[in-house]
Design a protein around this motif. Structure first.
Motif, PDB file in Angstrom:
ATOM      1  N   TYR A 150      -7.118  14.274  28.261  1.00  3.03           N
ATOM      2  CA  TYR A 150      -5.020  14.261  28.588  1.00  3.03           C
ATOM      3  C   TYR A 150      -4.487  13.013  28.065  1.00  3.03           C
ATOM      4  O   TYR A 150      -3.716  12.759  26.879  1.00  3.03           O
ATOM      5  CB  TYR A 150      -4.172  14.580  29.868  1.00  3.03           C
ATOM      6  CG  TYR A 150      -2.490  14.875  29.537  1.00  3.03           C
ATOM      7  CD1 TYR A 150      -2.355  15.328  27.943  1.00  3.03           C
ATOM      8  CD2 TYR A 150      -1.876  14.782  30.101  1.00  3.03           C
ATOM      9  CE1 TYR A 150      -0.967  15.559  27.407  1.00  3.03           C
ATOM     10  CE2 TYR A 150      -0.682  15.946  30.317  1.00  3.03           C
ATOM     11  CZ  TYR A 150      -0.062  16.440  29.538  1.00  3.03           C
ATOM     12  OH  TYR A 150       1.371  16.736  28.762  1.00  3.03           O
ATOM     13  N   ASP A 155      -1.081  15.980  23.960  1.00  2.00           N
ATOM     14  CA  ASP A 155      -0.275  17.855  24.887  1.00  2.00           C
ATOM     15  C   ASP A 155      -1.089  18.921  23.544  1.00  2.00           C
ATOM     16  O   ASP A 155      -1.438  19.818  24.581  1.00  2.00           O
ATOM     17  CB  ASP A 155       0.822  17.674  24.454  1.00  2.00           C
ATOM     18  CG  ASP A 155       1.860  17.178  25.051  1.00  2.00           C
ATOM     19  OD1 ASP A 155       1.387  17.373  26.742  1.00  2.00           O
ATOM     20  OD2 ASP A 155       3.197  16.515  25.261  1.00  2.00           O
ATOM     21  N   GLN A 165       2.267  24.277  26.753  1.00  2.00           N
ATOM     22  CA  GLN A 165       2.273  22.987  27.262  1.00  2.00           C
ATOM     23  C   GLN A 165       1.131  22.994  28.676  1.00  2.00           C
ATOM     24  O   GLN A 165       2.064  21.741  28.849  1.00  2.00           O
ATOM     25  CB  GLN A 165       3.567  22.443  27.088  1.00  2.00           C
ATOM     26  CG  GLN A 165       4.540  22.700  25.735  1.00  2.00           C
ATOM     27  CD  GLN A 165       3.846  21.790  24.808  1.00  2.00           C
ATOM     28  OE1 GLN A 165       3.363  20.367  24.830  1.00  2.00           O
ATOM     29  NE2 GLN A 165       2.900  21.935  23.695  1.00  2.00           N
ATOM     30  N   ALA A 209       1.984  14.340  32.173  1.00  2.00           N
ATOM     31  CA  ALA A 209       2.913  15.049  31.369  1.00  2.00           C
ATOM     32  C   ALA A 209       4.562  14.775  31.039  1.00  2.00           C
ATOM     33  O   ALA A 209       5.310  15.419  30.365  1.00  2.00           O
ATOM     34  CB  ALA A 209       2.846  16.778  31.759  1.00  2.00           C
ATOM     35  N   HIS A 212       5.129  12.917  28.537  1.00  2.93           N
ATOM     36  CA  HIS A 212       5.257  13.196  26.978  1.00  2.93           C
ATOM     37  C   HIS A 212       6.549  14.474  26.563  1.00  2.93           C
ATOM     38  O   HIS A 212       6.424  14.554  26.039  1.00  2.93           O
ATOM     39  CB  HIS A 212       3.637  14.194  26.808  1.00  2.93           C
ATOM     40  CG  HIS A 212       3.382  13.352  26.931  1.00  2.93           C
ATOM     41  ND1 HIS A 212       2.502  13.015  26.044  1.00  2.93           N
ATOM     42  CD2 HIS A 212       1.731  13.219  27.438  1.00  2.93           C
ATOM     43  CE1 HIS A 212       1.699  12.006  25.132  1.00  2.93           C
ATOM     44  NE2 HIS A 212       0.692  11.905  26.623  1.00  2.93           N
ATOM     45  N   GLN A 213       6.719  15.353  28.248  1.00  3.48           N
ATOM     46  CA  GLN A 213       7.248  16.317  28.214  1.00  3.48           C
ATOM     47  C   GLN A 213       8.731  16.426  28.928  1.00  3.48           C
ATOM     48  O   GLN A 213       9.535  17.815  29.245  1.00  3.48           O
ATOM     49  CB  GLN A 213       6.371  18.411  28.578  1.00  3.48           C
ATOM     50  CG  GLN A 213       5.202  18.184  27.912  1.00  3.48           C
ATOM     51  CD  GLN A 213       4.448  19.454  27.888  1.00  3.48           C
ATOM     52  OE1 GLN A 213       4.772  19.848  29.145  1.00  3.48           O
ATOM     53  NE2 GLN A 213       3.493  19.296  28.063  1.00  3.48           N
TER      54      GLN A 213
END
Length: 223
Positions: A150, A155, A165, A209, A212-213
């Motif tokens: 990762y 992603d 995702q 995560a 990123h998201q």
């Protein structure tokens, strides 16, 4: 400090036979999305089990833990029992979330995956300490690999899991970390550092995560 030795080998020809069995079964298999031979994972799992002071049966279970799930089915399970004994067979079965194919309707693969993973976690209280140590070694190595990849690929990593995702994978690993924490007293003090490592690694995956998201929309199986 000089090297230490035992009076007799802790790993015997049974371990050698299991390694050959595992490499033959997984000979053409690769780690998801990589050119890495799958046996690298099996060797890592066996190594981690031994670092937890697991015995030879557990180390063999680590080498063979995916044979039944990855196509061997009940035929392979019976053969493992005959060649390596019932304790190893029990460890392998306890670490298989399916035996002869997907037990849930193949028409809804997402639901089938979710139900298998939930059933696997829910069964932790009934698993032997030996089976739990093999499972912990498996999940620690997988989580380490997920975090490393990762950090490297971002992603794009989640395409390997065919889950958008990666939310479902992250939820599953958070549930695993909680389950191992609950069962930690049964696994012995040598396993405790690996339970803690799994928690740290899972939390690092979640934090990455989020960077990123944004925050995950679900933290656990139930919300």
């Amino acid at each position: 400090m000089p090297e230490s030795f035992t009076d007799s080998p802790l790993l015997t020809e049974r371990f050698d036979e299991a390694l050959h069995y595992a490499t033959a079964h997984h000979a053409r298999q690769l780690r998801k999305g990589t050119p890495v031979p799958y046996v690298a994972h099996l060797l890592a799992v066996a190594s981690l089990v031994l670092e937890m002071h697991g015995d030879e049966d557990e180390a063999i279970g680590g080498l063979l833990h995916d044979v039944v799930e990855d196509g061997g089915g009940t035929v392979a399970l019976a053969e493992i029992g005959e060649r390596f004994g019932p304790t190893v067979a029990e460890i392998v079965l306890a670490n298989s979330d399916r035996v002869d194919g997907d037990p849930v309707d193949r028409g809804d693969r997402g639901r089938a995956w979710y139900e298998r993973k939930r059933a696997y976690v829910d069964a932790f209280p009934s698993k032997s300490p030996a089976a739990l140590r093999v499972s912990l070694a498996d999940k620690v190595h997988n989580a380490r690999s997920i975090l490393l990849d990762y950090r490297t690929h971002g992603d794009a990593l989640w395409a390997r899991f065919k889950q958008g995702q990666g939310l479902a994978t992250r939820v599953y690993y958070r549930e695993l970390a909680r389950a191992f924490e609950r069962e930690a007293p049964r696994m012995g003090p040598e396993a405790a550092p690996f339970v803690e490592e799994l928690r740290r690694t899972v939390d690092a995956i979640t934090a990455l995560a989020e960077s990123h998201q944004g925050p995950d929309t679900r933290a656990t199986f139930d919300g």
